[in-house]
Design a protein around this motif. Structure first.
Motif, PDB file in Angstrom:
ATOM      1  N   UNK A 131      27.075 -53.278 -33.322  1.00 40.74           N
ATOM      2  CA  UNK A 131      27.890 -54.603 -33.687  1.00 40.74           C
ATOM      3  C   UNK A 131      27.710 -55.197 -34.935  1.00 40.74           C
ATOM      4  N   UNK A 132      28.448 -54.800 -35.981  1.00 38.79           N
ATOM      5  CA  UNK A 132      28.374 -55.084 -37.258  1.00 38.79           C
ATOM      6  C   UNK A 132      29.653 -56.195 -37.681  1.00 38.79           C
ATOM      7  N   UNK A 133      29.006 -57.728 -37.347  1.00 39.05           N
ATOM      8  CA  UNK A 133      30.069 -58.791 -37.308  1.00 39.05           C
ATOM      9  C   UNK A 133      30.452 -58.835 -38.825  1.00 39.05           C
ATOM     10  N   UNK A 134      29.525 -58.641 -39.703  1.00 39.79           N
ATOM     11  CA  UNK A 134      29.640 -58.987 -41.165  1.00 39.79           C
ATOM     12  C   UNK A 134      30.787 -57.973 -41.740  1.00 39.79           C
ATOM     13  N   UNK A 135      30.628 -56.584 -41.244  1.00 34.57           N
ATOM     14  CA  UNK A 135      31.440 -55.709 -41.571  1.00 34.57           C
ATOM     15  C   UNK A 135      33.044 -56.188 -41.295  1.00 34.57           C
ATOM     16  N   UNK A 136      32.908 -56.517 -40.000  1.00 31.84           N
ATOM     17  CA  UNK A 136      34.332 -56.892 -39.393  1.00 31.84           C
ATOM     18  C   UNK A 136      35.139 -58.069 -40.191  1.00 31.84           C
ATOM     19  N   UNK A 137      34.123 -59.246 -40.636  1.00 29.18           N
ATOM     20  CA  UNK A 137      34.658 -60.253 -41.376  1.00 29.18           C
ATOM     21  C   UNK A 137      35.220 -59.659 -42.825  1.00 29.18           C
ATOM     22  N   UNK A 138      34.605 -58.905 -43.513  1.00 25.90           N
ATOM     23  CA  UNK A 138      34.706 -58.334 -44.566  1.00 25.90           C
ATOM     24  C   UNK A 138      36.210 -57.491 -44.692  1.00 25.90           C
ATOM     25  N   UNK A 139      36.298 -56.796 -43.521  1.00 27.30           N
ATOM     26  CA  UNK A 139      37.528 -55.733 -43.413  1.00 27.30           C
ATOM     27  C   UNK A 139      38.607 -56.934 -43.165  1.00 27.30           C
ATOM     28  N   UNK A 141      51.946 -66.465 -46.754  1.00 27.14           N
ATOM     29  CA  UNK A 141      51.517 -67.247 -45.625  1.00 27.14           C
ATOM     30  C   UNK A 141      50.374 -68.286 -46.176  1.00 27.14           C
ATOM     31  N   UNK A 142      50.778 -69.565 -45.961  1.00 22.56           N
ATOM     32  CA  UNK A 142      49.961 -70.857 -46.179  1.00 22.56           C
ATOM     33  C   UNK A 142      48.811 -70.782 -45.692  1.00 22.56           C
ATOM     34  N   UNK A 143      48.744 -70.613 -44.685  1.00 19.20           N
ATOM     35  CA  UNK A 143      47.368 -70.640 -43.746  1.00 19.20           C
ATOM     36  C   UNK A 143      46.857 -69.518 -43.216  1.00 19.20           C
ATOM     37  N   UNK A 144      45.821 -69.091 -43.335  1.00 17.63           N
ATOM     38  CA  UNK A 144      45.091 -67.647 -43.046  1.00 17.63           C
ATOM     39  C   UNK A 144      43.771 -67.982 -42.150  1.00 17.63           C
ATOM     40  N   UNK A 145      43.805 -67.157 -41.093  1.00 14.14           N
ATOM     41  CA  UNK A 145      43.014 -67.494 -39.992  1.00 14.14           C
ATOM     42  C   UNK A 145      42.454 -66.043 -39.433  1.00 14.14           C
ATOM     43  N   UNK A 146      41.240 -65.946 -39.359  1.00 12.53           N
ATOM     44  CA  UNK A 146      40.584 -64.774 -38.566  1.00 12.53           C
ATOM     45  C   UNK A 146      40.073 -65.045 -37.254  1.00 12.53           C
ATOM     46  N   UNK A 147      40.483 -64.702 -36.279  1.00 11.01           N
ATOM     47  CA  UNK A 147      40.268 -65.125 -34.884  1.00 11.01           C
ATOM     48  C   UNK A 147      39.284 -63.804 -34.355  1.00 11.01           C
ATOM     49  N   UNK A 172      34.817 -65.003 -47.108  1.00  6.84           N
ATOM     50  CA  UNK A 172      36.192 -65.328 -46.734  1.00  6.84           C
ATOM     51  C   UNK A 172      36.406 -66.741 -46.747  1.00  6.84           C
ATOM     52  N   UNK A 173      35.543 -67.846 -46.644  1.00  4.59           N
ATOM     53  CA  UNK A 173      35.702 -69.139 -46.807  1.00  4.59           C
ATOM     54  C   UNK A 173      36.144 -69.290 -48.169  1.00  4.59           C
ATOM     55  N   UNK A 174      35.497 -68.529 -49.212  1.00  4.86           N
ATOM     56  CA  UNK A 174      35.919 -68.849 -50.701  1.00  4.86           C
ATOM     57  C   UNK A 174      37.530 -68.456 -50.890  1.00  4.86           C
ATOM     58  N   UNK A 175      37.885 -67.691 -50.254  1.00  2.00           N
ATOM     59  CA  UNK A 175      39.157 -67.207 -50.089  1.00  2.00           C
ATOM     60  C   UNK A 175      40.145 -68.224 -49.403  1.00  2.00           C
ATOM     61  N   UNK A 212      29.076 -67.574 -37.997  1.00  2.00           N
ATOM     62  CA  UNK A 212      30.256 -66.810 -38.091  1.00  2.00           C
ATOM     63  C   UNK A 212      31.368 -67.965 -38.381  1.00  2.00           C
ATOM     64  N   UNK A 213      31.836 -68.681 -37.505  1.00  2.00           N
ATOM     65  CA  UNK A 213      32.842 -69.552 -37.930  1.00  2.00           C
ATOM     66  C   UNK A 213      32.676 -70.266 -39.238  1.00  2.00           C
ATOM     67  N   UNK A 214      33.787 -70.838 -39.704  1.00  2.00           N
ATOM     68  CA  UNK A 214      34.171 -71.488 -40.964  1.00  2.00           C
ATOM     69  C   UNK A 214      33.775 -73.012 -40.512  1.00  2.00           C
ATOM     70  N   UNK A 215      33.546 -73.917 -41.787  1.00  2.00           N
ATOM     71  CA  UNK A 215      33.553 -75.232 -41.517  1.00  2.00           C
ATOM     72  C   UNK A 215      34.896 -75.772 -41.045  1.00  2.00           C
ATOM     73  N   UNK A 216      34.931 -76.439 -39.967  1.00  2.00           N
ATOM     74  CA  UNK A 216      35.873 -76.944 -38.971  1.00  2.00           C
ATOM     75  C   UNK A 216      36.550 -76.067 -38.024  1.00  2.00           C
TER      76      UNK A 216
END
Length: 217
Positions: A110-118, A129-135, A155-158, A184-188
């Motif tokens: 379970x490589x959560x960081x790898x999933x987020x980076x990809x 697209x104005x808004x970008x969301x990873x679910x 991801x948050x910096x992007x 994992x989740x971003x602020x908000x």
């Protein structure tokens, strides 16, 4: 001839339809997910996408959707590339394709960081697209790669939002929910808890509605 040319020029000059939200759905297929549980995830996601209220939210929000599967280090794949949900037929086709998705990787870590980076890298395909969301969904904390802190920060910096579904065991004290909330989740962002994979269909529907429906008033 001139009339036909004028019509063609008008069509070419018409602005392309905008995109409010790009939503990337990241499905956990690590070793703790057996074949029956995998089927519950894809069937639950397909049912949610076909739900009338979710369909209405997709159309109203001019949403682009994609689906990826993830597991261990270097085990991430886009299984449904970006599609624009601009009509009911497209949503129905996308839901049907989701329902029959094959599992890409065998049981692994379970490589959560790898999933987020990809996932973060995939948004270059939808720059309008104005808004970008990873679910992202998952049933365990990171146990390989250990890059989740850096991947989330990048991801948050992007400008990407990160929300999650934490799939908990029955009777557990919600340690997976706590992991996703803290690391994992971003602020908000938010975590939706599914009490076992049989609760996943309810959770994914509720999560999509929370992400896509615009607040009233």
């Amino acid at each position: 001839m001139l009339r036909a040319l004028a019509i063609a020029l008008t069509f070419l000059a018409a602005p392309a339809r905008g995109c409010d939200t790009a939503l990337l759905l990241a499905i956990d297929i690590s070793g703790s997910i057996d074949s029956a549980e995998y089927a519950l995830q894809v069937q639950g996601l397909a049912d949610a996408l076909a739900d009338p209220r979710v369909r209405e939210a997709l159309l109203a929000g001019q949403v682009a959707v994609s689906v990826m599967q993830w597991s261990g280090v270097d085990q991430q794949a886009m299984v449904l590339p970006w599609r624009r949900m601009f009509d009911t037929g497209e949503i129905a086709r996308f839901a049907a394709e989701t329902r029959t998705l094959p599992r890409i990787f065998a049981a692994s870590d379970t490589a959560v960081g790898g999933a987020l980076a990809f996932a973060t890298a995939q948004f270059s395909e939808v720059p309008d697209c104005q808004r970008r969301v990873i679910d992202i969904s998952g049933d365990g904390p990171e146990n390989a790669g250990f890059t989740v802190t850096a991947a989330r920060a990048y991801a948050i910096a992007q400008g990407i939002e990160i929300n999650a579904i934490a799939i908990e065991d029955f009777g557990a004290s919600a340690p997976i929910t706590a992991f996703y909330q803290r690391w994992v989740i971003s602020r908000g962002g938010f975590v939706m808890t599914a009490r076992g994979l049989r609760d996943y269909p309810r959770a994914i529907r509720a999560k999509l509605l929370r992400e896509l429906e615009k607040p009233m008033g």
